[in-house]
Design a protein around this motif. Structure first.
Motif, short mmCIF file in Angstrom:
data_model
loop_
_atom_site.label_atom_id
_atom_site.label_comp_id
_atom_site.label_asym_id
_atom_site.label_seq_id
_atom_site.Cartn_x
_atom_site.Cartn_y
_atom_site.Cartn_z
N GLU A 80 27.62 32.56 -0.40
CA GLU A 80 26.35 31.82 -0.48
C GLU A 80 26.42 30.94 0.74
OE1 GLU A 80 22.92 29.82 -1.55
OE2 GLU A 80 23.97 31.87 -2.47
N ARG A 84 23.28 30.98 3.57
CA ARG A 84 22.76 29.76 3.96
C ARG A 84 22.81 29.66 5.42
NH1 ARG A 84 24.91 24.70 4.71
NH2 ARG A 84 26.78 25.39 3.59
N HIS A 93 23.40 25.80 -2.80
CA HIS A 93 23.77 26.15 -4.02
C HIS A 93 25.32 26.37 -3.88
CE1 HIS A 93 19.75 27.03 -5.34
NE2 HIS A 93 19.42 27.60 -4.12
N HIS A 99 22.50 30.27 -7.41
CA HIS A 99 21.43 30.55 -6.59
C HIS A 99 20.39 31.52 -6.93
CE1 HIS A 99 19.87 31.74 -2.14
NE2 HIS A 99 18.88 31.49 -2.99
N ASP A 104 14.66 28.40 -7.10
CA ASP A 104 14.51 28.60 -5.71
C ASP A 104 14.13 30.01 -5.24
OD1 ASP A 104 14.76 28.61 -3.01
OD2 ASP A 104 17.10 28.46 -2.88
#
Length: 167
Positions: A80, A84, A93, A99, A104
């Motif tokens: 994650e 990002r 997240h 996520h 989102d």
């Protein structure tokens, strides 16, 4: 005296001072102090225009982030975080599964994920996420133990995809 004249000439040439103001200044006053604002941030992104500064990162840039790190193990267990950083996202997240479950972005469970989309799998309590290449492949961590490119089916328990973005 010759050294002072040379220093004054150099200050005029490189400092942009006028002859009248430089002639009245003592040699020790012909420089400016270097401050933190004068030193470039090595992590800063230099762009060509004001429009570039306001633009969100593109799918190609996110994929290039992964591609440039092929073989790196620095993000093992941090998929994650990797996506990002690849998208330069503001939103954080705690995990890939968080996520996926978040509001989102719209969830899609069918079709080939478009270039730059976040692609999700349910491979653990934290899930897994990568970035689609738009042709049925993904860039992700944990491809043979490192960042790499693989077919979407490389990971088990496919969940779906969400549009990629920098928000």
């Amino acid at each position: 005296m010759i050294c002072q004249a040379a220093a004054l000439s150099a200050a005029l040439l490189f400092g942009g001072a006028t002859v009248a103001s430089a002639a009245t200044a003592a040699p020790s006053e012909v420089y400016s102090e270097v401050t933190a604002a004068d030193i470039a941030d090595p992590g800063a992104v230099i762009t060509d225009s004001a429009a570039d500064l306001a633009a969100a990162r593109t799918a190609s840039q996110a994929i290039a982030w992964f591609s440039s790190r092929t073989g790196s193990t620095a993000y093992q267990g941090y998929c994650e975080k990797a996506v990002r950083l690849a998208w330069d996202r503001v939103t954080h997240h705690a995990s890939a599964i968080d996520h996926w479950r978040s509001s989102d972005g719209a969830r899609h469970t069918t079709g080939t994920p478009p270039r730059g989309a976040f692609v999700f799998w349910n491979i653990s309590s934290y899930g897994h996420v990568g970035i689609a290449d738009g042709s049925g492949g993904v860039w992700a961590t944990s491809v043979n133990g490192a960042i790499g490119h693989a077919r979407q089916g490389y990971f088990a328990n496919y969940l779906g995809w969400k549009p990629g973005n920098s928000n």
